[in-house]
Design an enzyme around this catalytic site. Sequence first.
Site, PDB file in Angstrom:
ATOM      1  N   ASN A  70       0.866  -1.176   0.000  1.00 46.59           N
ATOM      2  CA  ASN A  70       0.000   0.000   0.000  1.00 46.59           C
ATOM      3  C   ASN A  70       0.904   1.227   0.000  1.00 46.59           C
ATOM      4  O   ASN A  70       1.354   1.682   1.047  1.00 46.59           O
ATOM      5  CB  ASN A  70      -0.912  -0.022   1.228  1.00 46.59           C
ATOM      6  CG  ASN A  70      -1.834   1.172   1.303  1.00 46.59           C
ATOM      7  OD1 ASN A  70      -1.766   2.101   0.490  1.00 46.59           O
ATOM      8  ND2 ASN A  70      -2.715   1.178   2.291  1.00 46.59           N
TER       9      ASN A  70
ATOM     10  N   HIS B 203     -12.854   8.624   6.294  1.00 46.92           N
ATOM     11  CA  HIS B 203     -11.430   8.273   6.266  1.00 46.92           C
ATOM     12  C   HIS B 203     -10.653   9.577   6.334  1.00 46.92           C
ATOM     13  O   HIS B 203     -10.663  10.375   5.393  1.00 46.92           O
ATOM     14  CB  HIS B 203     -11.080   7.509   4.984  1.00 46.92           C
ATOM     15  CG  HIS B 203      -9.612   7.203   4.865  1.00 46.92           C
ATOM     16  ND1 HIS B 203      -9.101   5.951   5.090  1.00 46.92           N
ATOM     17  CD2 HIS B 203      -8.558   7.996   4.555  1.00 46.92           C
ATOM     18  CE1 HIS B 203      -7.785   5.989   4.932  1.00 46.92           C
ATOM     19  NE2 HIS B 203      -7.436   7.219   4.607  1.00 46.92           N
ATOM     20  N   LEU B 204      -9.960   9.789   7.444  1.00 47.09           N
ATOM     21  CA  LEU B 204      -9.312  11.078   7.688  1.00 47.09           C
ATOM     22  C   LEU B 204      -7.840  10.856   8.002  1.00 47.09           C
ATOM     23  O   LEU B 204      -7.485  10.214   8.986  1.00 47.09           O
ATOM     24  CB  LEU B 204      -9.996  11.804   8.848  1.00 47.09           C
ATOM     25  CG  LEU B 204     -11.515  11.999   8.695  1.00 47.09           C
ATOM     26  CD1 LEU B 204     -12.111  12.603   9.950  1.00 47.09           C
ATOM     27  CD2 LEU B 204     -11.832  12.849   7.484  1.00 47.09           C
TER      28      LEU B 204
ATOM     29  N   ARG C  69      -3.890  19.420   0.459  1.00 40.38           N
ATOM     30  CA  ARG C  69      -4.800  19.551  -0.674  1.00 40.38           C
ATOM     31  C   ARG C  69      -5.999  20.418  -0.296  1.00 40.38           C
ATOM     32  O   ARG C  69      -6.499  20.347   0.814  1.00 40.38           O
ATOM     33  CB  ARG C  69      -5.268  18.173  -1.150  1.00 40.38           C
ATOM     34  CG  ARG C  69      -4.222  17.431  -1.955  1.00 40.38           C
ATOM     35  CD  ARG C  69      -4.666  16.021  -2.271  1.00 40.38           C
ATOM     36  NE  ARG C  69      -3.989  15.044  -1.419  1.00 40.38           N
ATOM     37  CZ  ARG C  69      -4.330  13.768  -1.336  1.00 40.38           C
ATOM     38  NH1 ARG C  69      -5.356  13.302  -2.018  1.00 40.38           N
ATOM     39  NH2 ARG C  69      -3.660  12.947  -0.548  1.00 40.38           N
TER      40      ARG C  69
ATOM     41  N   ASP D  57       0.548  18.442   9.105  1.00 40.16           N
ATOM     42  CA  ASP D  57       0.373  17.353  10.063  1.00 40.16           C
ATOM     43  C   ASP D  57      -0.637  17.762  11.134  1.00 40.16           C
ATOM     44  O   ASP D  57      -0.407  18.709  11.895  1.00 40.16           O
ATOM     45  CB  ASP D  57       1.718  17.017  10.709  1.00 40.16           C
ATOM     46  CG  ASP D  57       1.665  15.745  11.539  1.00 40.16           C
ATOM     47  OD1 ASP D  57       0.666  15.525  12.243  1.00 40.16           O
ATOM     48  OD2 ASP D  57       2.646  14.969  11.489  1.00 40.16           O
ATOM     49  N   LEU D  58      -1.746  17.034  11.181  1.00 46.34           N
ATOM     50  CA  LEU D  58      -2.816  17.375  12.121  1.00 46.34           C
ATOM     51  C   LEU D  58      -2.332  17.344  13.571  1.00 46.34           C
ATOM     52  O   LEU D  58      -2.767  18.143  14.398  1.00 46.34           O
ATOM     53  CB  LEU D  58      -3.994  16.421  11.940  1.00 46.34           C
ATOM     54  CG  LEU D  58      -5.224  16.738  12.788  1.00 46.34           C
ATOM     55  CD1 LEU D  58      -6.004  17.888  12.176  1.00 46.34           C
ATOM     56  CD2 LEU D  58      -6.110  15.527  12.951  1.00 46.34           C
ATOM     57  N   ARG D  59      -1.401  16.435  13.884  1.00 45.33           N
ATOM     58  CA  ARG D  59      -0.914  16.347  15.266  1.00 45.33           C
ATOM     59  C   ARG D  59      -0.213  17.636  15.680  1.00 45.33           C
ATOM     60  O   ARG D  59      -0.430  18.140  16.791  1.00 45.33           O
ATOM     61  CB  ARG D  59       0.034  15.147  15.387  1.00 45.33           C
ATOM     62  CG  ARG D  59      -0.657  13.800  15.231  1.00 45.33           C
ATOM     63  CD  ARG D  59       0.337  12.689  15.027  1.00 45.33           C
ATOM     64  NE  ARG D  59       1.064  12.851  13.757  1.00 45.33           N
ATOM     65  CZ  ARG D  59       1.900  11.936  13.255  1.00 45.33           C
ATOM     66  NH1 ARG D  59       2.110  10.812  13.914  1.00 45.33           N
ATOM     67  NH2 ARG D  59       2.512  12.153  12.096  1.00 45.33           N
TER      68      ARG D  59
ATOM     69  N   GLY E 285      -5.418   7.582   9.688  1.00 41.80           N
ATOM     70  CA  GLY E 285      -4.473   7.971  10.726  1.00 41.80           C
ATOM     71  C   GLY E 285      -5.017   8.975  11.717  1.00 41.80           C
ATOM     72  O   GLY E 285      -4.847   8.835  12.932  1.00 41.80           O
TER      73      GLY E 285
ATOM     74  N   GLU F 288      -8.828   7.703  13.388  1.00 37.75           N
ATOM     75  CA  GLU F 288      -8.814   6.682  14.430  1.00 37.75           C
ATOM     76  C   GLU F 288      -7.969   7.066  15.635  1.00 37.75           C
ATOM     77  O   GLU F 288      -8.103   6.470  16.698  1.00 37.75           O
ATOM     78  CB  GLU F 288      -8.331   5.343  13.860  1.00 37.75           C
ATOM     79  CG  GLU F 288      -6.907   5.343  13.352  1.00 37.75           C
ATOM     80  CD  GLU F 288      -6.590   4.132  12.491  1.00 37.75           C
ATOM     81  OE1 GLU F 288      -5.645   3.411  12.847  1.00 37.75           O
ATOM     82  OE2 GLU F 288      -7.265   3.913  11.473  1.00 37.75           O
ATOM     83  N   ASN F 289      -7.085   8.062  15.490  1.00 42.29           N
ATOM     84  CA  ASN F 289      -6.136   8.374  16.555  1.00 42.29           C
ATOM     85  C   ASN F 289      -6.395   9.686  17.289  1.00 42.29           C
ATOM     86  O   ASN F 289      -5.749   9.939  18.309  1.00 42.29           O
ATOM     87  CB  ASN F 289      -4.714   8.401  15.997  1.00 42.29           C
ATOM     88  CG  ASN F 289      -4.231   7.021  15.600  1.00 42.29           C
ATOM     89  OD1 ASN F 289      -4.448   6.059  16.314  1.00 42.29           O
ATOM     90  ND2 ASN F 289      -3.604   6.914  14.438  1.00 42.29           N
TER      91      ASN F 289
ATOM     92  N   GLU G 209      -6.354  -1.603   5.290  1.00 45.02           N
ATOM     93  CA  GLU G 209      -6.430  -1.697   3.834  1.00 45.02           C
ATOM     94  C   GLU G 209      -5.636  -2.879   3.302  1.00 45.02           C
ATOM     95  O   GLU G 209      -6.030  -3.513   2.316  1.00 45.02           O
ATOM     96  CB  GLU G 209      -5.933  -0.393   3.207  1.00 45.02           C
ATOM     97  CG  GLU G 209      -6.865   0.779   3.468  1.00 45.02           C
ATOM     98  CD  GLU G 209      -6.197   2.122   3.207  1.00 45.02           C
ATOM     99  OE1 GLU G 209      -6.682   2.856   2.336  1.00 45.02           O
ATOM    100  OE2 GLU G 209      -5.195   2.432   3.884  1.00 45.02           O
TER     101      GLU G 209
END
Length: 380
Positions: free
Chosen positions: A13, A184-185, A217, A259-261, A307, A310-311, A363
Site C-alpha cells: 500500500n 477516512h481522515l 490539498r 500534520d494534524l498532530r 491515521g 482513528e487516533n 487496507e
Amino acid sequence: MGRAMATHILAFNAGSATLKFAAFDVVSTVSVTDSVIEHPAVDAAAFDEVGRRLRAAGVTAITAVGHRVAHGGPRLSEAALIDASVERAIELATPLAPQHNPAALAGIRLARQRWPGLPQVAVFDTAFHASMPERAATYAVPQAWRHAGVRRYGFHGLSHQHVFETVSATLERDPADLRIVSCHLGNGGSVCAIERGRSIDTSMGMTALEGLVMGSRSGDLDPGIPGFVMRTFGMDHEQVEAALYHDSGLKALSAVSADLRQIEALACTGNPGALLALQVHAYRVRKYIGAYAAAMGGCDAVAFTGGAGENSPALRWRILQGLEFLGICLDERRNEAFGVSDEAAELQAPQSRVAVLAVRAREQRVIARETVSVLRRTGL
C-alpha cells in the site's frame, strides 16, 4: 492454488506519505507481519528494507503480490491480474492520481524484479465506488468531456469497504439494514455514503482534490479560482495544480504544517492559524456527514478511520459537535478511551440514535483478500 509451497500473500500500500506492507496467510488471510516505512521513495532501498523485515518475521515463501492502486481510470473497476494492458491502463490514469499511481507503478515494477514469475494483482481504490448511481457520479459538463472519462470515481475505497464490513460485524447487524457515513481522515481524506452495502456517493471525485480539506490539498473549490489565479499571478496550469495538491489544505490554513498532530498541539497554545485550520477541516467533514445522511434518507452509523480519524479523539469531537439533531451523541469517555490495541469500538452515548465508531484502517487486509479472490478466479 498451483504454488503449494508458497504460503503468503504480500500486500503493498504505497500512499502519499508512507509505504505500508503486510504478509498474510494465503488460506486464512490472517496477517503474520504488518509494517510501515515512513516517507519513502518507492525504490530499491525501500524494497531492501521490505526484504529485511519479511525475513525477520520468518516470511520466506510468497504466493502472490497485491498492490493498492489509487485510480483505475474509466476501464478498471475491479481487482485485476496485472499484465501489460492493465499496467498501461494504470499509467494512463496517472494524471487522475499524480501523487499515488506513480508510487504504485514503481512498486509493481520493483516487485516484478524481486519476485519474478509471481502473479501480481492490482486492487483499486476506485473499485468500491463503481456502484455509485449516475446522479452522483456525473458532472454537468459537455458530453464530449464525459465521453472522455470525466466523471466522479472516488478514492479510499479499500478503507471504506473495510469500515463497512467492520461496522456491520461490530454492531451485529445485517449489512442490508445499514446506512453508514464512513470518514477516512488522514493526510488525504474522504467521506463515503454506504447504503446497504453499496457506495452511493463519496466526497472525492475524478481526482483526489475534491472534497474535504486535507493535509496539503485544497478540497472543494470554486472551479473559477484556477483561472483567476492564473490571470492574477501569471501562473500556468501546472503551477496552479501543484499548489492545490502540495501547498493548500491544512498546510496553507495553519501556515505551519500539514500534520494534524502538530496543528492540534499549536491550537492548544492559541495559535490563530492552527485554530482556523481545525475549524475549517471539521466544518467541511460535518457538512458531508449531514449531506450524506440526507442522501440516504437517514443514518445508522458514523465511523472514523485513517491515521487522524482513528487516533484523534479531539478531531472526532470537533466534527460531531452540532449534529445532535441527527441523533448523534458522542460519549466523551468512550471517545477518549479508544486505544491502539482496539480494532473497532462504539463511541456513542446511551441516548444516541446513531452509532458512532472508531475503526482501525486495515487496507492491506482487503488487498490480500482481493488478491486471493483474483487468483482463484483466474485459476492460479
